[in-house]
Design an enzyme around this catalytic site. Structure first.
Site, PDB file in Angstrom:
ATOM      1  N   THR A   1      42.905 -26.040 -16.931  1.00 53.57           N
ATOM      2  CA  THR A   1      41.482 -25.687 -16.768  1.00 53.57           C
ATOM      3  C   THR A   1      40.636 -26.911 -16.431  1.00 53.57           C
ATOM      4  OG1 THR A   1      41.816 -23.939 -18.398  1.00 53.57           O
ATOM      5  CG2 THR A   1      39.535 -24.540 -17.916  1.00 53.57           C
TER       6      THR A   1
ATOM      7  N   LYS B   1      36.715 -19.614  -6.151  1.00 57.68           N
ATOM      8  CA  LYS B   1      35.335 -19.616  -6.648  1.00 57.68           C
ATOM      9  C   LYS B   1      34.374 -20.135  -5.565  1.00 57.68           C
ATOM     10  CE  LYS B   1      36.784 -20.287 -11.483  1.00 57.68           C
ATOM     11  NZ  LYS B   1      36.716 -21.186 -12.659  1.00 57.68           N
TER      12      LYS B   1
ATOM     13  N   ARG C   1      44.072 -27.387  -8.731  1.00 61.31           N
ATOM     14  CA  ARG C   1      42.979 -28.144  -9.361  1.00 61.31           C
ATOM     15  C   ARG C   1      43.287 -29.640  -9.384  1.00 61.31           C
ATOM     16  NH1 ARG C   1      42.323 -23.783 -14.273  1.00 61.31           N
ATOM     17  NH2 ARG C   1      40.786 -22.395 -13.288  1.00 61.31           N
TER      18      ARG C   1
ATOM     19  N   ARG D   1      49.622 -19.410 -12.252  1.00 59.22           N
ATOM     20  CA  ARG D   1      48.942 -20.292 -13.228  1.00 59.22           C
ATOM     21  C   ARG D   1      49.468 -21.725 -13.113  1.00 59.22           C
ATOM     22  NH1 ARG D   1      44.285 -19.159 -16.217  1.00 59.22           N
ATOM     23  NH2 ARG D   1      45.085 -20.360 -17.972  1.00 59.22           N
TER      24      ARG D   1
ATOM     25  N   TYR E   1      34.106 -12.417 -17.257  1.00 60.19           N
ATOM     26  CA  TYR E   1      34.220 -13.516 -18.226  1.00 60.19           C
ATOM     27  C   TYR E   1      33.796 -13.104 -19.635  1.00 60.19           C
ATOM     28  CZ  TYR E   1      35.443 -16.863 -14.565  1.00 60.19           C
ATOM     29  OH  TYR E   1      36.102 -17.543 -13.558  1.00 60.19           O
TER      30      TYR E   1
ATOM     31  N   HIS F   1      40.182 -19.231  -9.906  1.00 60.98           N
ATOM     32  CA  HIS F   1      40.510 -18.475 -11.114  1.00 60.98           C
ATOM     33  C   HIS F   1      41.852 -17.784 -10.896  1.00 60.98           C
ATOM     34  CE1 HIS F   1      40.319 -15.606 -14.404  1.00 60.98           C
ATOM     35  NE2 HIS F   1      40.770 -14.727 -13.524  1.00 60.98           N
TER      36      HIS F   1
ATOM     37  N   GLU G   1      41.634  -7.441 -14.460  1.00 60.70           N
ATOM     38  CA  GLU G   1      40.845  -8.113 -13.422  1.00 60.70           C
ATOM     39  C   GLU G   1      41.056  -7.464 -12.052  1.00 60.70           C
ATOM     40  OE1 GLU G   1      42.078 -12.173 -14.106  1.00 60.70           O
ATOM     41  OE2 GLU G   1      40.979 -12.247 -16.008  1.00 60.70           O
TER      42      GLU G   1
ATOM     43  N   ASN H   1      36.043 -25.923 -10.856  1.00 64.49           N
ATOM     44  CA  ASN H   1      37.500 -26.072 -10.740  1.00 64.49           C
ATOM     45  C   ASN H   1      38.136 -25.129  -9.716  1.00 64.49           C
ATOM     46  OD1 ASN H   1      37.365 -23.749 -12.223  1.00 64.49           O
ATOM     47  ND2 ASN H   1      38.414 -24.548 -14.027  1.00 64.49           N
TER      48      ASN H   1
ATOM     49  N   PHE I   1      29.036 -22.527 -22.572  1.00 64.14           N
ATOM     50  CA  PHE I   1      29.040 -22.662 -21.102  1.00 64.14           C
ATOM     51  C   PHE I   1      28.921 -21.315 -20.383  1.00 64.14           C
ATOM     52  CE2 PHE I   1      33.541 -22.544 -22.433  1.00 64.14           C
ATOM     53  CZ  PHE I   1      34.038 -21.506 -21.661  1.00 64.14           C
TER      54      PHE I   1
HETATM   55  P1  IDP Z   1      40.949 -20.844 -16.865  1.00 67.28           P
HETATM   56  O1  IDP Z   1      40.027 -20.632 -15.696  1.00 67.28           O
HETATM   57  O2  IDP Z   1      41.833 -22.058 -16.654  1.00 67.28           O
HETATM   58  O3  IDP Z   1      41.725 -19.607 -17.253  1.00 67.28           O
HETATM   59  P2  IDP Z   1      39.232 -20.403 -19.204  1.00 67.28           P
HETATM   60  O4  IDP Z   1      39.360 -21.127 -20.511  1.00 67.28           O
HETATM   61  O5  IDP Z   1      39.559 -18.959 -19.163  1.00 67.28           O
HETATM   62  O6  IDP Z   1      40.055 -21.252 -18.120  1.00 67.28           O
HETATM   63  O7  IDP Z   1      37.720 -20.602 -18.748  1.00 67.28           O
HETATM   64  C1  IDP Z   1      37.196 -19.868 -17.671  1.00 67.28           C
HETATM   65  C2  IDP Z   1      36.359 -20.788 -16.815  1.00 67.28           C
HETATM   66  O8  IDP Z   1      35.212 -21.186 -17.573  1.00 67.28           O
HETATM   67  C3  IDP Z   1      37.029 -22.101 -16.402  1.00 67.28           C
HETATM   68  O9  IDP Z   1      37.845 -21.982 -15.271  1.00 67.28           O
HETATM   69  C4  IDP Z   1      35.836 -22.985 -16.162  1.00 67.28           C
HETATM   70  O10 IDP Z   1      35.270 -22.744 -14.878  1.00 67.28           O
HETATM   71  C5  IDP Z   1      34.844 -22.502 -17.223  1.00 67.28           C
HETATM   72  N1  IDP Z   1      34.928 -23.346 -18.418  1.00 67.28           N
HETATM   73  C6  IDP Z   1      35.856 -23.301 -19.395  1.00 67.28           C
HETATM   74  N2  IDP Z   1      35.621 -24.225 -20.344  1.00 67.28           N
HETATM   75  C7  IDP Z   1      34.502 -24.869 -19.948  1.00 67.28           C
HETATM   76  C8  IDP Z   1      33.738 -25.944 -20.507  1.00 67.28           C
HETATM   77  O11 IDP Z   1      34.058 -26.492 -21.583  1.00 67.28           O
HETATM   78  N3  IDP Z   1      32.643 -26.336 -19.798  1.00 67.28           N
HETATM   79  C9  IDP Z   1      32.266 -25.754 -18.616  1.00 67.28           C
HETATM   80  N4  IDP Z   1      32.956 -24.737 -18.068  1.00 67.28           N
HETATM   81  C10 IDP Z   1      34.051 -24.302 -18.725  1.00 67.28           C
END
Ligand code: IDP
Length: 152
Positions: free
Chosen positions: A94, A12, A105, A88, A52, A118, A129, A115, A60
């Site tokens: 996450t 990212k 991470r 993963r 997304y 992706h 994707e 974080n 968010f």
């Molecule tokens: P992942 O990236 O670990 O697969 P997902 O739940 O698919 O996690 O969420 C996608 C991205 O959205 C996360 O990597 C993070 O950058 C962002 N995200 C997810 N939950 C939150 C939140 O509660 N607050 C802010 N950003 C979030």
């Protein structure tokens, strides 16, 4: 036997700005995974929203979309046995406060919204994707010289 399971990975904008491209790519290479496509790009508004889309209704979502567009990213296709779950597990939870040390991470990030990386969460998302970011013609087919030592 050599395996062609594939996953989609994206460093990212925070990972690129913080100079973490080499560290992250190196982890995949050393694990034995094969980088079969890689490019730097700035994600457009429509691509960010498509990528997304499952989070479109979440609070968010707007900040996630604007963050993903905020600077260059590095998109990759990574290949190897069980690439989706292995990558993963290397990426970590996450929320970096739950990511184990040793994960990307867990070693390199502090906040969910920054974080660093992706990675696809299932083979179906990987397929979707990969096709969002790459044409088939951009994905290379080649052998790594260590494959005979990575696979039984
Ligand atoms: P992942 O990236 O670990 O697969 P997902 O739940 O698919 O996690 O969420 C996608 C991205 O959205 C996360 O990597 C993070 O950058 C962002 N995200 C997810 N939950 C939150 C939140 O509660 N607050 C802010 N950003 C979030």
């Amino acid at each position: 036997m050599v395996c062609t399971d594939r996953t989609f990975v994206m460093i990212k904008p925070d990972g690129v700005q913080r100079g973490l491209i080499g560290d992250i790519v190196s982890r995949f290479e050393r694990r034995g995974l094969k980088i079969v496509a890689m490019k730097m790009l700035v994600v457009s508004d429509s691509l960010a929203k498509k990528h997304y889309e499952e989070h479109a209704a979440k609070p968010f979502f707007p900040s996630l979309v604007s963050f993903i567009k905020s600077g260059p990213v590095v998109a990759m296709v990574v290949e190897g046995r069980n690439a989706v779950p292995i990558v993963r597990s290397m990426v970590g939870a996450t929320s970096p406060s739950n990511s184990s040390p040793g994960t990307i991470r867990g070693d390199l990030a502090l906040e969910t919204g920054r974080n660093v990386i992706h990675a696809s969460d299932s083979p179906e998302s990987a397929k979707r994707e990969i096709s969002l970011y790459f044409d088939n013609s951009e994905i290379a087919t080649y052998k790594r010289i260590d494959e005979q030592w990575l696979y039984e």
